[in-house]
Design a protein around this motif. Structure first.
Motif, PDB file in Angstrom:
ATOM      1  N   ILE A   1      42.214  47.584  42.953  1.00  0.00           N
ATOM      2  CA  ILE A   1      40.886  47.893  43.455  1.00  0.00           C
ATOM      3  C   ILE A   1      39.916  47.706  42.305  1.00  0.00           C
ATOM      4  O   ILE A   1      40.096  48.268  41.228  1.00  0.00           O
ATOM      5  N   ASP A   2      38.868  46.903  42.527  1.00  0.00           N
ATOM      6  CA  ASP A   2      37.906  46.618  41.459  1.00  0.00           C
ATOM      7  C   ASP A   2      36.862  47.722  41.304  1.00  0.00           C
ATOM      8  O   ASP A   2      36.477  48.063  40.195  1.00  0.00           O
ATOM      9  N   THR A   3      36.386  48.247  42.424  1.00  0.00           N
ATOM     10  CA  THR A   3      35.361  49.293  42.404  1.00  0.00           C
ATOM     11  C   THR A   3      35.858  50.445  43.277  1.00  0.00           C
ATOM     12  O   THR A   3      35.595  50.496  44.470  1.00  0.00           O
ATOM     13  N   PRO A   4      36.620  51.366  42.676  1.00  0.00           N
ATOM     14  CA  PRO A   4      37.264  52.415  43.480  1.00  0.00           C
ATOM     15  C   PRO A   4      36.295  53.486  43.968  1.00  0.00           C
ATOM     16  O   PRO A   4      35.329  53.842  43.285  1.00  0.00           O
TER      17      PRO A   4
ATOM     18  N   PHE B   1      47.202  54.903  36.985  1.00  0.00           N
ATOM     19  CA  PHE B   1      46.861  55.996  37.893  1.00  0.00           C
ATOM     20  C   PHE B   1      46.141  55.463  39.130  1.00  0.00           C
ATOM     21  O   PHE B   1      46.446  55.878  40.257  1.00  0.00           O
ATOM     22  N   LEU B   2      45.180  54.562  38.940  1.00  0.00           N
ATOM     23  CA  LEU B   2      44.446  54.018  40.085  1.00  0.00           C
ATOM     24  C   LEU B   2      45.366  53.276  41.036  1.00  0.00           C
ATOM     25  O   LEU B   2      45.197  53.343  42.263  1.00  0.00           O
TER      26      LEU B   2
ATOM     27  N   GLN C   1      46.745  56.126  49.102  1.00  0.00           N
ATOM     28  CA  GLN C   1      45.563  55.983  49.956  1.00  0.00           C
ATOM     29  C   GLN C   1      44.480  57.012  49.646  1.00  0.00           C
ATOM     30  O   GLN C   1      43.677  57.365  50.501  1.00  0.00           O
ATOM     31  N   TRP C   2      44.465  57.499  48.386  1.00  0.00           N
ATOM     32  CA  TRP C   2      43.421  58.416  47.953  1.00  0.00           C
ATOM     33  C   TRP C   2      42.125  57.669  47.703  1.00  0.00           C
ATOM     34  O   TRP C   2      41.045  58.221  47.861  1.00  0.00           O
ATOM     35  N   ILE C   3      42.239  56.409  47.236  1.00  0.00           N
ATOM     36  CA  ILE C   3      41.068  55.603  46.931  1.00  0.00           C
ATOM     37  C   ILE C   3      41.105  54.306  47.718  1.00  0.00           C
ATOM     38  O   ILE C   3      42.167  53.868  48.174  1.00  0.00           O
TER      39      ILE C   3
END
Length: 87
Positions: free
Chosen positions: A3-6, A74-75, A82-84
């Motif tokens: 994901i680039d922009t979480p 972490f990300l 599916q948190w972010i």
């Protein structure tokens, strides 16, 4: 897939839980208690900054360098949980 922009996924809400003395992610099925590092990263997942900017903000806030590999790991885990999502 990264994901680039979480940003925090819409089904989750992050808040300070006084009883737990910790930040938590609340969702319809329950709650996830976050450690301090996870909370600091997720607080910055607001859809306004990309990952390099998020890392730079953390490194400035904690007067350190070299956080990018751990933040990205972490990300990736947070995305799998599916948190972010992408902003």
């Amino acid at each position: 897939m990264s994901i680039d922009t979480p940003t925090l996924a819409s089904r989750f809400r992050m808040q300070w839980e006084e009883a737990q003395q910790a930040w938590v992610l609340l969702y319809p099925e329950g709650m996830v208690k976050l450690n301090a590092s996870a909370a600091e990263i997720l607080k910055r997942c607001d859809g306004t900054r990309d990952v390099p900017a998020l890392v730079a903000d953390l490194e400035t806030a904690f007067d350190t360098t070299g956080l990018e590999p751990d933040v990205r790991a972490f990300l990736d885990m947070a995305r799998q949980q599916q948190w972010i999502t992408e902003a």
